[in-house]
Design a protein around this motif. Sequence first.
Motif, PDB file in Angstrom:
ATOM      1  N   PRO A 733       4.769   1.420   0.687  1.00 20.52           N
ATOM      2  CA  PRO A 733       6.125   1.344   1.252  1.00 20.52           C
ATOM      3  C   PRO A 733       7.169   1.762   0.243  1.00 20.52           C
ATOM      4  O   PRO A 733       6.938   1.682  -0.974  1.00 20.52           O
ATOM      5  CB  PRO A 733       6.263  -0.135   1.633  1.00 20.52           C
ATOM      6  CG  PRO A 733       5.336  -0.851   0.718  1.00 20.52           C
ATOM      7  CD  PRO A 733       4.167   0.066   0.508  1.00 20.52           C
ATOM      8  N   TYR A 749       3.655  -1.864   6.484  1.00 23.71           N
ATOM      9  CA  TYR A 749       4.093  -0.468   6.383  1.00 23.71           C
ATOM     10  C   TYR A 749       2.887   0.467   6.249  1.00 23.71           C
ATOM     11  O   TYR A 749       2.776   1.474   6.951  1.00 23.71           O
ATOM     12  CB  TYR A 749       5.011  -0.287   5.179  1.00 23.71           C
ATOM     13  CG  TYR A 749       5.476   1.144   4.976  1.00 23.71           C
ATOM     14  CD1 TYR A 749       6.655   1.598   5.557  1.00 23.71           C
ATOM     15  CD2 TYR A 749       4.725   2.035   4.219  1.00 23.71           C
ATOM     16  CE1 TYR A 749       7.067   2.917   5.386  1.00 23.71           C
ATOM     17  CE2 TYR A 749       5.130   3.352   4.045  1.00 23.71           C
ATOM     18  CZ  TYR A 749       6.313   3.784   4.634  1.00 23.71           C
ATOM     19  OH  TYR A 749       6.713   5.089   4.463  1.00 23.71           O
ATOM     20  N   SER A 842       6.142   0.970  10.311  1.00 24.65           N
ATOM     21  CA  SER A 842       6.485   1.762   9.128  1.00 24.65           C
ATOM     22  C   SER A 842       7.985   1.962   8.970  1.00 24.65           C
ATOM     23  O   SER A 842       8.417   2.923   8.326  1.00 24.65           O
ATOM     24  CB  SER A 842       5.781   3.125   9.200  1.00 24.65           C
ATOM     25  OG  SER A 842       6.129   3.811  10.393  1.00 24.65           O
ATOM     26  N   ARG A 849      10.127  -4.480  10.428  1.00 21.42           N
ATOM     27  CA  ARG A 849       8.695  -4.281  10.640  1.00 21.42           C
ATOM     28  C   ARG A 849       8.091  -5.436  11.434  1.00 21.42           C
ATOM     29  O   ARG A 849       8.558  -6.565  11.359  1.00 21.42           O
ATOM     30  CB  ARG A 849       7.974  -4.137   9.298  1.00 21.42           C
ATOM     31  CG  ARG A 849       8.411  -2.913   8.514  1.00 21.42           C
ATOM     32  CD  ARG A 849       7.833  -2.892   7.109  1.00 21.42           C
ATOM     33  NE  ARG A 849       8.513  -1.893   6.280  1.00 21.42           N
ATOM     34  CZ  ARG A 849       8.439  -1.829   4.958  1.00 21.42           C
ATOM     35  NH1 ARG A 849       7.687  -2.713   4.306  1.00 21.42           N
ATOM     36  NH2 ARG A 849       9.113  -0.919   4.298  1.00 21.42           N
TER      37      ARG A 849
END
Length: 873
Positions: A733, A749, A842, A849
């Motif tokens: 991420p 992510y 993501s 998220r």
Amino acid sequence: MKLCNSNSCLALALLFFSINLPWLLQGLAPGNETDRFALLNFKRGITSDPTGRVFNSWYDSFHFCSWFGITCSPRHQRVTSLVLKGQNLMGSISPYVGNLSFLRILDLQNNSFHGQIPQEVVNLSRLQLLLLNNNTLKGKLPSNLSHCSQLRIIDLSVNGVEGKIPTELGRLAKLERLVLGVNNLTGEIPPSLGNLSSLTRFSVLRNNLVGNIPADMGRLISLTFFSVAANHLSALGNLINLIDLGMEHNFFIGVIPSFIGKFWKLQGLLLWGNRLSGLIPSSLGNLTRLSILQLSQNKFEGSLPSSIGNCTSLMLLNVARNHLTGHIPQEITGLFSLSILLNLKQNSLTGNLPDGVGKLINLNQLDVSGNNLSGEIPTTIGDCLSLEYLNMRANSFQGGIPSSMASLRGLQELDLSRNNLTGKIPEGLQRLPFLQYLNLSFNNFEGEVPTKGLFRNASALSLIGNAKLCGGVTELGLPKCPSQVMKKGKSHASKLAITITCVVLGVLLMLAILILACRVRMSRKRSSPTPSSMADKHHVKVSYRDLHQATSGFSSNNLIGSGGFGSVYKGFLNIERERPVAIKVLKLRQERASKSFMAECEVLRNVRHRNLVKLLTYCSSLDYKNNEFKALIFEFMGMGSLENWLHQPAGNLNFLQRLNIAIDVASALHYLHHLCENPIIHCDIKPSNVLLDDEMVAHISDFGLARLLFTNNDVFRNQTSSIGIKGTVGYAPPEYAMGSPASKEGDVYSYGILLLEMFSGKRPTEEMFVDGLNLHNFVKNALPERLTETVDKTILPREMEEKSATSSALPESEYKKEEIQGAEMSQKEYLLSILKIGVACSAESTKERMEMGDVAKDLHLIRSKFLGVRIYG
């Protein structure tokens, strides 16, 4: 001025007409005018066009071939398709539609058309697709649809069509799909339908049909989906290519014939809500591809066949509300594949709940309520780490609530009411973070009621019928617990003496333990090969010599992979009975390799989940040159990594396989993040770290970067690794690049990028992703209009063919591709939902998220809908 003589003028006139006659005739052609007139009359039958976009273009100032929803043949300029699906139109279907003599596609599904299907439809001799489903049409089916000899698909489901199924439909030799479900049809199924040798889907569920399935129906050996109502199964013996057999919510009687076990391709068997009786045939155990078995709300008798344990792909088993007796087979509670539901409620089952229930580590719902089960609740129930719903009410269970239930950290509902349970309520239940409903009423519990967690909410808790309980929050209205009174015979001096004695003995005992531990540690350092200190009694003990022999001297022929911290070899250990193992040898000269080894060992020592790679043991020793040697020995994953399946020509995963893998990985991360005693962050989710076994079940591997999180007042702190590198470029991420600590949101992510890669076919590191464009933005900006441009091209065409065979129904030159795909749009809807989940996971902001628990639930729901699964009590 004199322009020409009579002969020359006549010659010029003839030349002019010979050149322009085709265009003049086309403009004046009666067929064209007939089509325009038919469309205008069709428009007059529409009473409401809420969006206005449909008929805004239906005016004489535009040629009718350019009107919304109209397609014409290039050569003759005749209407070949009328597609107005999903426009919320209201009105009736004009009889003039029968004058569109070149029409091949009539698609009016998902609107509010009422009235009857016009009899004039039978004049459409070129018609190939008739899609009128999801409207409010009534009346009878046109009796002479057999005149439309080119028909390939008829879908009139979810209307109010009544009367009998016309016998003449059996003449439609090219018919591939006949879908008449959810109507008011009566009478019997005509034997003539047995002539439809091209039929791949036949559905008349939720009607009022009677009688038997004609014996001639057995000739339909190409059938892939069959769903009927108010009939029985005796004539299905030849349908060996069935994939889905859906006959739910009808009036079936009789038994399930034993030859059902010959349908070896069957994936879904849905017979719930009928009047079937007799025994459940043991031949169901032959259906090794079966994913869904719905037999609830019938009159089945006898025992539940243990052969169902052979259905190793089974995700849902529902036999609730029958008359089943006998014990619950161990073989069924040992089905690792069960992940959606095991529902045995409201039968007459006896005996204990098998200890093997602990093997259902991926199960979401377990319901055994309303039976005659007895004995103690097995402690292995605590191993069902994915359970969210557990109902055991109205049985005869005895003993106490096992403390292992406190391990079910994802549990949301627990009902143990109306049993003979005794003892105290375990305090561990108050630490279940997601528990929303707890019913312990009408048992024999005693002692003080906990006051934390769910126990603070009296409205979510039922304890009535337990006369010996006390304490708890005041809203429960329970009596106060009596204070502990010291026995009179003990003086203050004697209590003090006992206290001092205990303290002294405790100090001596601690010193003895420390001395013994030091000696053991020194002894281990002096010994050369060290077996796994964390392997349980089932783990094997291996040395460097064992591993050297198992891999033929760590031969390059046995090398199956290499990573930043080590190389992986395939080997065979005699003590593992010649089954292959994966041996990960660490590169100890690599910086942080030793820490990676300890981190991975520490993680794998504490985790158990179907979708996590299984550590068999490890070796920490010296090689033949007296160099330090460390290796991990894993269960071998025969199908390799997801990376190879996604990006090598030999891979070629279909839609359902990708969805199953996505669910497996999401379930594992949900377990690591929320269901472990100490939450774990993986830190490196990517395709090469997802391994597939021989059954294509996904397992997360490579915990070299993993971090353990301990909770203290809901504040997380890193406990294990101090490794600086977190993740892999493209999957890590963005906050990690800014120095942020590892987090569950970081794993989410990485999973989102993995999900987008699985269904788009694009790596996050491809050259196209430059100047701020990444895989997340690429997919996000394309949805929903450019979905087909985003999706991996190897998925959609093949799955469309597998689901409905619609794409092959017509030559592509005769229709618009997007219009024929309208006959089966659900595939795109599923893909859109999945990609939206990937985009949400993501997101650049950690707060936006999703949580892995929600991801797993949403993907389970998508798969259930894709397979046609409906869960009913």
